[in-house]
Every structure is written in C-alpha cells, then in structure tokens.
Design a protein around this motif. Sequence first.
Motif, PDB file in Angstrom:
ATOM      1  N   THR A  34     -60.631 -15.078 -22.978  1.00 45.48           N
ATOM      2  CA  THR A  34     -61.545 -14.191 -22.255  1.00 45.48           C
ATOM      3  C   THR A  34     -61.357 -14.396 -20.754  1.00 45.48           C
ATOM      4  OG1 THR A  34     -63.349 -15.822 -22.231  1.00 45.48           O
ATOM      5  CG2 THR A  34     -63.234 -14.336 -24.131  1.00 45.48           C
ATOM      6  N   ASP A  35     -61.930 -13.477 -19.970  1.00 46.38           N
ATOM      7  CA  ASP A  35     -61.864 -13.618 -18.518  1.00 46.38           C
ATOM      8  C   ASP A  35     -63.172 -13.160 -17.895  1.00 46.38           C
ATOM      9  OD1 ASP A  35     -61.788 -10.835 -18.687  1.00 46.38           O
ATOM     10  OD2 ASP A  35     -59.715 -10.669 -18.037  1.00 46.38           O
ATOM     11  N   TRP A  37     -65.259 -15.165 -16.074  1.00 44.71           N
ATOM     12  CA  TRP A  37     -66.251 -16.243 -16.008  1.00 44.71           C
ATOM     13  C   TRP A  37     -66.221 -16.899 -14.619  1.00 44.71           C
ATOM     14  CZ3 TRP A  37     -69.377 -16.499 -20.126  1.00 44.71           C
ATOM     15  CH2 TRP A  37     -68.920 -15.961 -21.333  1.00 44.71           C
ATOM     16  N   SER A  95     -63.907 -22.813 -18.049  1.00 47.97           N
ATOM     17  CA  SER A  95     -63.064 -21.819 -17.384  1.00 47.97           C
ATOM     18  C   SER A  95     -62.049 -22.501 -16.475  1.00 47.97           C
ATOM     19  CB  SER A  95     -63.929 -20.851 -16.577  1.00 47.97           C
ATOM     20  OG  SER A  95     -64.641 -21.552 -15.577  1.00 47.97           O
ATOM     21  N   THR A 122     -58.990 -19.299 -12.501  1.00 46.94           N
ATOM     22  CA  THR A 122     -59.041 -17.839 -12.365  1.00 46.94           C
ATOM     23  C   THR A 122     -60.170 -17.223 -13.187  1.00 46.94           C
ATOM     24  OG1 THR A 122     -57.455 -17.461 -14.161  1.00 46.94           O
ATOM     25  CG2 THR A 122     -56.555 -17.717 -11.930  1.00 46.94           C
ATOM     26  N   GLY A 123     -61.003 -18.068 -13.808  1.00 47.45           N
ATOM     27  CA  GLY A 123     -62.132 -17.561 -14.589  1.00 47.45           C
ATOM     28  C   GLY A 123     -61.809 -17.229 -16.029  1.00 47.45           C
ATOM     29  N   GLN A 124     -60.664 -17.679 -16.529  1.00 46.44           N
ATOM     30  CA  GLN A 124     -60.316 -17.448 -17.936  1.00 46.44           C
ATOM     31  C   GLN A 124     -60.828 -18.605 -18.784  1.00 46.44           C
ATOM     32  OE1 GLN A 124     -56.024 -17.021 -17.718  1.00 46.44           O
ATOM     33  NE2 GLN A 124     -56.240 -14.800 -17.970  1.00 46.44           N
ATOM     34  N   THR A 130     -60.581 -19.955 -22.992  1.00 50.17           N
ATOM     35  CA  THR A 130     -60.119 -19.793 -24.365  1.00 50.17           C
ATOM     36  C   THR A 130     -61.123 -20.498 -25.270  1.00 50.17           C
ATOM     37  OG1 THR A 130     -57.803 -19.691 -23.710  1.00 50.17           O
ATOM     38  CG2 THR A 130     -58.261 -20.239 -26.004  1.00 50.17           C
ATOM     39  N   ASN A 132     -62.669  -6.390 -22.768  1.00 53.45           N
ATOM     40  CA  ASN A 132     -63.957  -6.470 -22.077  1.00 53.45           C
ATOM     41  C   ASN A 132     -65.150  -6.231 -22.993  1.00 53.45           C
ATOM     42  OD1 ASN A 132     -62.853  -7.148 -19.537  1.00 53.45           O
ATOM     43  ND2 ASN A 132     -62.330  -4.995 -19.215  1.00 53.45           N
TER      44      ASN A 132
END
Length: 109
Positions: A9-10, A12, A46, A49-51, A53, A67
């Motif tokens: 996901t991203d 965050w 996170s 870069t805010g990703q 898993t 999204n």
Amino acid sequence: SQTGMSLVTDGWPINTMIARASDTLFIPRVSSSYYQMFTLTADATSNGTGQVTFALDAPLRGSPADNAVIGFAPSVYSQFRIECRLTGFEKTSQPGGLLTVSIQGEEVL
C-alpha cells in the motif's frame, strides 16, 4: 495486480508504525460490497516514501482496486460486510428484560 500473502500500500505517513502483528485488517473484495478479513502476521511500518507492506495470515482472493479504502478493527466495524455461513447462535435472557445474543460464523471463501 497483487496476489499472495502480502498487500503493498502507499499514502501513509513516512517512517511510521501503521499496525501491529495480530491487528485485524479489512480489504474490499473485488466487484463486491463485502470485505476480506485478515490478521496481520507482522508489524507494519511505512518506509521513507510512505509505502507499507502488510503481511497477511491468508492469501488475497483477488487484487483490490488501486487506492481501495482498507480499514482496521474496530474502526470499520460499522461499515463492513463479510459473507459468512452461520455456525452457531445462542440467546440468553438477562435480568431487567435484556437479551444477550451470541452469533458464530465462518467466512465464506
């Protein structure tokens, strides 16, 4: 397309603990108003870069939409639906006219 026992996901906050192992995660099922429910098997933090898993206790049954809104228990309890098979039901009368209801279910896979 995401498959397997993790969800990338991203969006965050960067370098932040987002969830802990054993937290419950809800992910929308593809083409459905129902959610998939997972228990996280590892802490999720996170990156720069805010990703994030998320490590899942079961495989994804379909790739969620890009999204798609995911949620954690109990924040989504009033907003999610899970397709379940009823496996048990019990009701008990309590003093003062109250009724206690216990429902057991098994997620339909």
